[in-house]
Design an enzyme around this catalytic site. Structure first.
Site, PDB file in Angstrom:
ATOM      1  N   LYS A  66      59.537 -48.528 111.882  1.00 46.20           N
ATOM      2  CA  LYS A  66      60.108 -49.745 112.451  1.00 46.20           C
ATOM      3  C   LYS A  66      59.556 -50.925 111.664  1.00 46.20           C
ATOM      4  O   LYS A  66      58.344 -51.080 111.532  1.00 46.20           O
ATOM      5  CB  LYS A  66      59.695 -49.865 113.913  1.00 46.20           C
ATOM      6  CG  LYS A  66      60.019 -51.202 114.542  1.00 46.20           C
ATOM      7  CD  LYS A  66      59.679 -51.165 116.007  1.00 46.20           C
ATOM      8  CE  LYS A  66      59.742 -52.526 116.630  1.00 46.20           C
ATOM      9  NZ  LYS A  66      59.592 -52.477 118.067  1.00 46.20           N
TER      10      LYS A  66
HETATM   11  C1  5RP Z   1      55.533 -55.208 118.618  1.00 48.02           C
HETATM   12  C2  5RP Z   1      56.686 -54.335 118.855  1.00 48.02           C
HETATM   13  C3  5RP Z   1      57.855 -54.860 119.615  1.00 48.02           C
HETATM   14  O1  5RP Z   1      58.377 -53.835 120.396  1.00 48.02           O
HETATM   15  C4  5RP Z   1      58.853 -55.312 118.630  1.00 48.02           C
HETATM   16  O2  5RP Z   1      58.426 -56.472 118.027  1.00 48.02           O
HETATM   17  C5  5RP Z   1      60.303 -55.358 119.125  1.00 48.02           C
HETATM   18  O3  5RP Z   1      60.546 -56.403 119.849  1.00 48.02           O
HETATM   19  P1  5RP Z   1      61.282 -57.714 119.350  1.00 48.02           P
HETATM   20  O4  5RP Z   1      62.709 -57.307 119.019  1.00 48.02           O
HETATM   21  O5  5RP Z   1      61.199 -58.612 120.529  1.00 48.02           O
HETATM   22  O6  5RP Z   1      60.582 -58.220 118.112  1.00 48.02           O
HETATM   23  O7  5RP Z   1      56.694 -53.224 118.444  1.00 48.02           O
HETATM   24  O8  5RP Z   1      54.547 -54.526 117.907  1.00 48.02           O
END
Ligand code: 5RP
Length: 290
Positions: free
Chosen positions: A203
């Protein structure tokens, strides 16, 4: 009807007929065992090969984040439109209905809050992850952070060991510190490090040159949404990321802080799974408001 020669050759019974194994729909997962593939298939739709993960793990760092104050009221109505739920074990056990029948990507590490500097990081016990029947475990990597890099890489390494022992995929989450460049060199490096250390999913964030980040990462990439944007801009972010090779989103604030989160998650879903353009998805969003 099969002719005599075919029958003699066994073709009637399928003998001698070449069976082609379909290529598995998740990048880099062809050589993984069945249990891993089964869990990945729960997350990544086998038809589109993509996923809409709903991230609502923010509270473990930020407390009762705006839009996440009431999981039952704010988040439960969105769950049916997500392919996968990403949250902490505290929220999973206290607030996610156990009969929701959605795969869970468990936020499996914890550290300090927004009130202090990040200076330590621990991980969930694998037995707890198994007890909660999770489909993946998410671990943050603070690449480039002198205090946290080695610790967080070690965490991912350990979770990947446990994950491969019990066939639970690991998602590496590339954190962005305040002083970190948000460019394709940084995200490319961080994403590749996640994969090299055993992450089955990465991610990260969308950036210029994102296609290079994707090309150099041997496992699927999903993008975080980041800070709240106007709805059309958030849909454009999704569209560009998918167009440049992401296989989905793991999105939080741009969904649950939207003017209409139920409409927004459906519009995001249409971009991810149905290749909607930005205009088509925004039109859908507006249509769903009526
Ligand atoms: C932080 C994360 C959050 O889940 C991620 O940032 C996703 O959320 P957003 O779309 O609000 O940024 O993993 O470490």
């Amino acid at each position: 009807m099969a002719d005599l020669d075919d029958i003699r050759e066994g073709k009637k019974f399928g003998i001698g007929v070449e069976v082609k194994n379909p290529v598995f729909h998740v990048k880099g997962a062809d050589n993984l065992p069945w249990g891993m593939k089964d869990r990945l298939t729960r997350i990544f739709n086998p038809e589109s090969g993509r996923t809409v993960m709903l991230a609502f793990d923010h509270g473990f760092i930020m407390g009762p984040t705006s839009g996440l104050e009431r999981i039952d009221l704010n988040i439960t109505p969105l769950m049916k439109y997500a392919d996968c739920l990403m949250c902490t074990r505290g929220i999973l056990q206290s607030s996610v209905p156990a009969n929701i029948n959605k795969p869970v990507c468990l936020r499996s590490d914890a550290g300090t809050t927004i009130l202090t500097e990040l200076n330590d990081n621990v991980v969930v016990d694998i037995e707890d992850a198994i007890r909660m029947n999770v489909s993946a475990m998410a671990i943050m990597l603070a690449i480039g952070d002198p205090a946290m890099e080695a610790k967080t890489v070690a965490n991912l390494f350990k979770m990947a060991d446990w994950g491969s022992k019990y066939n639970i995929p690991v998602m590496g989450v590339t954190a962005v510190g305040k002083d970190m460049a948000r460019d394709s060199r940084y995200f490319g490096l961080a994403s590749r490090v996640c994969a090299e250390n055993g992450a089955n999913i990465v991610k990260t964030y969308y950036c210029d040159g994102f296609e290079n980040v994707v090309a150099a990462c041997p496992v699927p990439i999903v993008i975080a949404g980041g800070k709240k944007l106007p709805e059309k801009e958030a849909l454009e972010l999704c569209y560009k990321a998918i167009n440049d090779g992401a296989v989905g989103v793991d999105m939080g604030r741009n969904v649950f802080q939207s003017e209409n989160p139920v409409a927004m998650i459906q519009a995001v879903n249409a971009v991810v799974h149905k290749n909607f353009s930005v205009d088509e998805a925004y039109e859908l969003y507006l249509e769903l408001l009526k």
